[in-house]
Motif scaffolding. Structure first.
Motif, PDB file in Angstrom:
ATOM      1  N   PRO A   1      -2.302   9.462 -10.501  1.00  0.00           N
ATOM      2  CA  PRO A   1      -1.141  10.359 -10.495  1.00  0.00           C
ATOM      3  C   PRO A   1      -1.385  11.663 -11.251  1.00  0.00           C
ATOM      4  N   ALA A   2      -2.094  11.584 -12.373  1.00  0.00           N
ATOM      5  CA  ALA A   2      -2.382  12.804 -13.133  1.00  0.00           C
ATOM      6  C   ALA A   2      -3.243  13.759 -12.323  1.00  0.00           C
ATOM      7  N   GLU A   3      -4.236  13.215 -11.618  1.00  0.00           N
ATOM      8  CA  GLU A   3      -5.098  14.058 -10.780  1.00  0.00           C
ATOM      9  C   GLU A   3      -4.300  14.656  -9.624  1.00  0.00           C
ATOM     10  N   SER A   4      -3.387  13.871  -9.076  1.00  0.00           N
ATOM     11  CA  SER A   4      -2.564  14.384  -7.974  1.00  0.00           C
ATOM     12  C   SER A   4      -1.680  15.531  -8.430  1.00  0.00           C
TER      13      SER A   4
ATOM     14  N   LEU B   1      -0.026  19.737   0.234  1.00  0.00           N
ATOM     15  CA  LEU B   1       0.843  19.554  -0.925  1.00  0.00           C
ATOM     16  C   LEU B   1       1.582  18.220  -0.855  1.00  0.00           C
ATOM     17  N   VAL B   2       2.141  17.921   0.314  1.00  0.00           N
ATOM     18  CA  VAL B   2       2.884  16.660   0.472  1.00  0.00           C
ATOM     19  C   VAL B   2       1.961  15.464   0.302  1.00  0.00           C
ATOM     20  N   SER B   3       0.720  15.576   0.785  1.00  0.00           N
ATOM     21  CA  SER B   3      -0.214  14.444   0.672  1.00  0.00           C
ATOM     22  C   SER B   3      -0.495  14.107  -0.792  1.00  0.00           C
ATOM     23  N   HIS B   4      -0.565  15.132  -1.646  1.00  0.00           N
ATOM     24  CA  HIS B   4      -0.784  14.866  -3.070  1.00  0.00           C
ATOM     25  C   HIS B   4       0.464  14.256  -3.712  1.00  0.00           C
ATOM     26  N   ILE B   5       1.648  14.679  -3.259  1.00  0.00           N
ATOM     27  CA  ILE B   5       2.882  14.077  -3.763  1.00  0.00           C
ATOM     28  C   ILE B   5       2.934  12.602  -3.396  1.00  0.00           C
ATOM     29  N   VAL B   6       2.597  12.299  -2.145  1.00  0.00           N
ATOM     30  CA  VAL B   6       2.611  10.905  -1.684  1.00  0.00           C
ATOM     31  C   VAL B   6       1.584  10.071  -2.457  1.00  0.00           C
ATOM     32  N   GLN B   7       0.400  10.625  -2.679  1.00  0.00           N
ATOM     33  CA  GLN B   7      -0.623   9.914  -3.439  1.00  0.00           C
ATOM     34  C   GLN B   7      -0.137   9.593  -4.849  1.00  0.00           C
ATOM     35  N   SER B   8       0.587  10.516  -5.449  1.00  0.00           N
ATOM     36  CA  SER B   8       1.073  10.286  -6.816  1.00  0.00           C
ATOM     37  C   SER B   8       2.173   9.241  -6.853  1.00  0.00           C
ATOM     38  N   GLU B   9       2.901   9.089  -5.751  1.00  0.00           N
ATOM     39  CA  GLU B   9       4.055   8.191  -5.759  1.00  0.00           C
ATOM     40  C   GLU B   9       3.739   6.787  -5.276  1.00  0.00           C
ATOM     41  N   ILE B  10       2.851   6.638  -4.281  1.00  0.00           N
ATOM     42  CA  ILE B  10       2.581   5.290  -3.764  1.00  0.00           C
ATOM     43  C   ILE B  10       1.134   4.872  -3.961  1.00  0.00           C
ATOM     44  N   GLY B  11       0.294   5.795  -4.427  1.00  0.00           N
ATOM     45  CA  GLY B  11      -1.092   5.433  -4.688  1.00  0.00           C
ATOM     46  C   GLY B  11      -1.986   5.597  -3.471  1.00  0.00           C
ATOM     47  N   ASP B  12      -3.074   4.810  -3.431  1.00  0.00           N
ATOM     48  CA  ASP B  12      -4.091   4.954  -2.395  1.00  0.00           C
ATOM     49  C   ASP B  12      -3.542   4.685  -1.000  1.00  0.00           C
ATOM     50  N   PHE B  13      -4.205   5.251  -0.037  1.00  0.00           N
ATOM     51  CA  PHE B  13      -3.728   5.266   1.349  1.00  0.00           C
ATOM     52  C   PHE B  13      -3.648   3.879   1.972  1.00  0.00           C
ATOM     53  N   ASP B  14      -2.510   3.600   2.526  1.00  0.00           N
ATOM     54  CA  ASP B  14      -2.289   2.460   3.414  1.00  0.00           C
ATOM     55  C   ASP B  14      -1.434   2.998   4.551  1.00  0.00           C
ATOM     56  N   GLU B  15      -1.925   2.955   5.770  1.00  0.00           N
ATOM     57  CA  GLU B  15      -1.295   3.675   6.868  1.00  0.00           C
ATOM     58  C   GLU B  15       0.153   3.268   7.084  1.00  0.00           C
ATOM     59  N   VAL B  16       0.424   1.966   7.081  1.00  0.00           N
ATOM     60  CA  VAL B  16       1.793   1.499   7.315  1.00  0.00           C
ATOM     61  C   VAL B  16       2.715   1.952   6.191  1.00  0.00           C
ATOM     62  N   GLN B  17       2.249   1.766   4.963  1.00  0.00           N
ATOM     63  CA  GLN B  17       3.060   2.157   3.813  1.00  0.00           C
ATOM     64  C   GLN B  17       3.293   3.662   3.777  1.00  0.00           C
ATOM     65  N   CYS B  18       2.243   4.423   4.100  1.00  0.00           N
ATOM     66  CA  CYS B  18       2.346   5.883   4.072  1.00  0.00           C
ATOM     67  C   CYS B  18       3.361   6.376   5.100  1.00  0.00           C
ATOM     68  N   LYS B  19       3.279   5.859   6.329  1.00  0.00           N
ATOM     69  CA  LYS B  19       4.224   6.279   7.369  1.00  0.00           C
ATOM     70  C   LYS B  19       5.657   5.927   7.003  1.00  0.00           C
ATOM     71  N   GLN B  20       5.840   4.724   6.487  1.00  0.00           N
ATOM     72  CA  GLN B  20       7.184   4.290   6.127  1.00  0.00           C
ATOM     73  C   GLN B  20       7.734   5.154   4.989  1.00  0.00           C
ATOM     74  N   HIS B  21       6.874   5.495   4.038  1.00  0.00           N
ATOM     75  CA  HIS B  21       7.300   6.322   2.906  1.00  0.00           C
ATOM     76  C   HIS B  21       7.712   7.719   3.382  1.00  0.00           C
TER      77      HIS B  21
END
Length: 922
Positions: A209-212, A160-180
């Motif tokens: 975001p709509a898909e997330s 669930l959290v992974s879909h929230i993060v995808q909707s808020e910051i977009g595609d995966f970037d490890e540094v950005q994802c961890k910081q977020h």
């Protein structure tokens, strides 16, 4: 006083920073809610993205005025799913009553913050037609996760959290994802699940975001605590429990575990008396000692009333067609509460949004910042004010949930309505083909649920052997789970295609071949399970022969409303579905030019499904014949074993048999070895009694209209007897003569292996038994012409009985075509003498239309057998001035049906016409 936050949340930023207009987009040009006269009071409302807005309302205004202002501020069309909650003077969280004055409910408005939250949680998020609505639901899920209200296992929480993060910051970037994740806490134990969240987020590349939001809701709705708001209580023994209400009824929890549920259909009355909350149940005829009133103790009378009110509202919203009418006020005395549900029901919301879709404003997610603000006139609670662009009525930055697409007059700031409609409604034929895939997939999944329901109910009984139980479960459960995912994929693609946010984007989402290719490749892995379905049907029949108890259980299950077709047909549904996929892909490939982006995927999917059809077609043909023999066995009496090895069903229907008493109506059943004729029995089970069996080996046939002076008559010359019969029309006679000649050839090739067995059966000699059967038939002739609307005992509306009443016939080829070609979808129905149109979910299969309120319904409200009906287009004199209308009529019975598009009109009218006229291929 609590000061509002000025910065919008990260989640909210993708909605942009538009002007706050305070005007609803439900109707272009519509003015804000009418404000009663009186002093204006400021009311603060906290939105789902945690921003706050201030609304000015009259001190006399009812709660509905404030609620409408909030929905208008958000440009929210499906606002009926939401509500405003607040803490009253007793520190209890209550809902704002839309009928009572706001200030009579909120005693200290300056110190009270109302929260705009989801109030009614539907079971299926696909019922939410607007992307904005789904986004708001996603924000509610995010909030419930953070506060610990929505509990789940670690894997689900991380997903669930992974879909929230995808909707808020977009595609995966490890540094950005961890910081977020370090900066934002979405669940209480987030640090321990950091690695799992990152692992899931990595897989969501390309997800919008709509898909997330869609995936978030899809996961959340399956959780036991989805939408649950717990109200503390105790049972009569003092055990601590919690009560909750859902779309299905009242729930009982112990901790976070659901221990009981009372469906609305079982609840007769809900009431409260002081601290006691009472649930009166309808009597259960199967249980003699069932307790009819359940009692729960709550903290106070106020707690009871708060819970009782939300139960009343949930029941009305999900179960009623329209808002309940207010009760008349008593003249002298009052008794009980006058509280009632106020607002549109879910059915009204869905119908309204669908019917007025072209008027809606598209929901834009992209941020819209303005470097140089300019002054403008906007409407705030019906008052014009000068604001800077991007500024809200109280001079703060607005909530990012507000739409920027309105002028101060409330009109859409886009191209003309035709252009808006073109964007809102896809017109490509491929879209309607994909929509047919969606609607029929919904019906197919419901059909699979019949088997899983059968396995759960009958499978628990000791009469079902473990081997049979395991055979059914092991081979149907994986198929059901697979098609759940398949349906979700199709629903998501159609939601994107229909353009909640991106209908104007041509390409990626306006295709379905890629979705079908991916899932058909997955379906090929289940081929072994599909091959076992026929084995399950055979084993079930063998076991029922040896166990009268299991046979009775199967018969009882088949009488349930959910089993709207013969039970054994559902065992063949997965094989029929392969044929449906093949036909859909053939239409898609025929429509696409070879240069189309989706052509290659569609062609590959067609090749894969064609390979599966070829591989399983032989099994399907054999099992369809076996299923039909089993069904006819239930309709006939006087024959010991109908389903003998090697027997094939060819045709059944009405013919008039000539005897000393004249022409008498009989039902004839043609197989590859014998022709049986029957009379309609006067038994409780409405079965047909076999009066005679004519072996086909050595039989000849001759037309004899001139000889007997009877139109459409022919004579069957057997080795021991001859029979003269007459058909109802020249076309019926032609079908019978052709099929009988074919059957005689088949019997001659078998060298009469069954002739000796059948020679000892009934003949047409004047035995007392036959004479009595003739008399019964004469008495039945008048009854055979009565309407099928009459209530009949068991097996009174099978295909055999319909043929008897309509004086027609069907062949095995017709049955196969009817089952392998089915349609589902919404149609508007109108009776001959009625004015209005009724919207229904319609399933066309097995020569019948089955009518439901919605596609979520468990069983049909009614059915219309179509054998004997004709299909035409209404004439000018019938005054049906609507597009896409076809007419079904049989004698004095007339029905009009209106489809939503030219494509669905052609599919329904052509499909119905071809099947009713016994054409072989669509």
């Amino acid at each position: 006083m609590v000061e509002p936050e000025e910065r919008p949340s990260v989640a909210g930023q993708r909605l942009g920073a538009p002007e706050s207009m305070g005007i609803s987009t439900l109707e272009p040009g519509q003015r804000p809610p009418t404000m009663p006269p009186g002093r204006q009071v400021s009311i603060r409302v906290q939105m789902l993205d945690d921003t706050q807005e201030v609304f000015e309302v009259s001190q006399r205004a009812p709660g509905k005025v404030l609620f409408d202002l909030v929905c208008a501020h958000l440009n929210l069309i499906e606002g009926d799913y939401f509500g405003l909650e607040f803490q009253d003077q007793r520190k209890m969280t209550v809902w704002l009553d839309l009928l009572k004055p706001t200030l009579k409910q909120i005693r200290r408005p300056k110190n009270t913050i109302l929260r705009f939250v989801v109030k009614f949680f539907p079971p299926d998020h696909s019922q939410l037609l607007e992307e904005l609505t789904r986004y708001l639901f996603a924000l509610q899920i995010k909030h419930d996760l953070a506060c610990g209200r929505l509990t789940c296992n670690e894997s689900s929480a991380a997903l669930l959290v992974s879909h929230i993060v995808q909707s808020e910051i977009g595609d995966f970037d490890e540094v950005q994802c961890k910081q977020h994740l370090l900066n934002n806490k979405y669940i209480p134990e987030q640090d321990a699940l950091m690695d799992k969240i990152i692992e899931y987020h990595r897989k969501h590349v390309g997800q919008t975001p709509a898909e997330s939001d869609y995936q978030l809701l899809e996961i959340a709705r399956r959780l036991e605590m989805y939408g649950v708001r717990l109200y503390p209580a105790k049972d009569r023994e003092g055990t601590k429990l919690s009560l909750a209400v859902a779309h299905s009824g009242v729930l009982v929890f112990q901790g976070h575990t659901k221990i009981n549920a009372f469906n609305w259909s079982k609840v007769r009355k809900l009431s409260f008396k002081r601290k006691r909350f009472l649930i009166k149940l309808r009597p259960d005829l199967n249980q003699s000692n069932c307790q009819d009133t359940l009692e729960f103790m709550m903290g106070s009378r106020d707690c009871c009333k708060v819970f009782w009110k939300i139960c009343v509202e949930y029941h009305a919203f999900f179960r009623l067609f329209e808002e309940p009418k207010p009760k008349p006020k008593p003249v002298l005395f009052t008794r009980g509460s006058s509280f009632r549900f106020s607002g549109r029901t879910q059915r009204q919301v869905i119908d309204y949004v669908k019917d007025s879709e072209f008027k809606k404003v598209p929901f834009e997610r992209s941020p819209q910042h303005s470097e140089s603000p300019s002054a403008g006139q906007v409407m705030v609670n019906g008052q014009k004010q000068s604001l800077s662009l991007g500024q809200s009525p109280d001079r703060r930055q607005p909530s990012p949930l507000t739409s920027p697409l309105l002028t101060d007059a409330g009109f859409v700031r886009t191209d003309d309505e035709d252009e808006v409609r073109r964007k809102r409604f896809p017109t490509d034929k491929a879209y309607f083909i994909a929509k047919e895939l969606l609607t029929t997939e919904r019906t197919y999944l419901k059909d699979l649920e019949v088997i899983t329901s059968f396995q759960k109910s009958v499978g628990k009984d000791e009469a079902m052997p473990d081997s049979l139980r395991n055979l059914i479960f092991a081979n149907f459960e994986p198929v059901y789970k697979f098609h759940e995912t398949f349906l979700n994929d199709v629903e998501q693609r159609l939601a994107q295609w229909e353009g909640r946010s991106n209908a104007h984007i041509k390409g990626d989402y306006q295709r379905v071949g890629d979705v079908m290719l991916k899932n058909i490749q997955g379906l090929k892995l289940l081929t072994a399970h599909l091959q076992k379905h026929s084995e399950a049907l055979l084993e079930l029949e063998r076991t029922c022969r040896s166990s009268r108890r299991l046979e009775g259980l199967c018969r009882d299950f088949e009488l349930q409303k959910v089993c709207y077709l013969p039970l054994n047909i559902f065992f063949l549904r997965p094989l029929h579905r392969l044929m449906h996929y093949k036909q859909i892909l053939e239409r898609l490939c025929k429509h696409y030019p070879p240069t189309h982006d989706d052509f290659r995927a569609s062609r590959a999917a067609l090749a894969d499904i064609s390979e599966m059809v070829v591989q399983l077609h032989g099994t399907l043909i054999k099992m369809e014949n076996f299923q039909k023999l089993l069904e006819l066995k239930k309709d006939l009496t006087g024959v010991e074993d109908l389903a003998i090895p090697g027997r094939e069903f060819i045709r059944l229907g009405c013919l008039s048999k000539l005897s000393g008493k004249g022409l008498q109506q009989r039902m004839f059943f043609l197989f590859n070895d014998v022709l049986m004729y029957t009379s309609r029995g006067m038994t409780a089970s409405n079965q047909f009694k076999v009066n005679g069996q004519l072996p086909l080996y050595g039989m000849t046939i001759r037309e004899s209209e001139d000889e007997w002076g009877v139109p459409h008559s022919f004579t069957l010359f057997g080795q021991r007897q001859s029979v003269v019969v007459a058909a109802s029309s020249a076309s019926e006679m032609e079908k019978w003569v052709e099929d009988i000649k074919m059957a005689i050839e088949l019997a001659d090739k078998c060298n009469g292996s069954s002739a000796e067995i059948l020679s000892s059966s009934f003949t047409d000699s004047k035995s007392p038994e036959e004479s009595s059967a003739d008399q019964e038939s004469e008495d039945d002739l008048s009854a055979s012409r009565t309407s099928l609307e009459r209530q009949t005992p068991h097996r009174g509306n099978t295909t055999v009985h319909v043929c008897w009443h309509r004086n027609t016939s069907v062949s095995m080829v017709d049955f196969s075509v009817a089952l392998e070609n089915q349609l589902s979808g919404n149609l508007l129905r109108k009776f001959k003498n009625s004015n209005g149109w009724q919207k229904l979910w319609v399933v066309f299969t097995n020569f019948s239309l089955f009518f439901y309120k919605t596609h979520q319904d468990e069983f049909p409200l009614a059915s219309l057998p179509l054998l004997g009906y004709s299909i035409t287009v209404p004439s000018e004199s019938e005054n049906i001035h609507k597009d896409y209308v076809f007419k079904l009529h049989f004698k004095s019975h007339v029905y009009y049906f209106r489809s939503e598009s030219e494509y669905s009109f052609e599919r329904y009218s052509t499909n119905t016409n071809l099947i009713l006229n016994k054409m072989v291929y669509l």
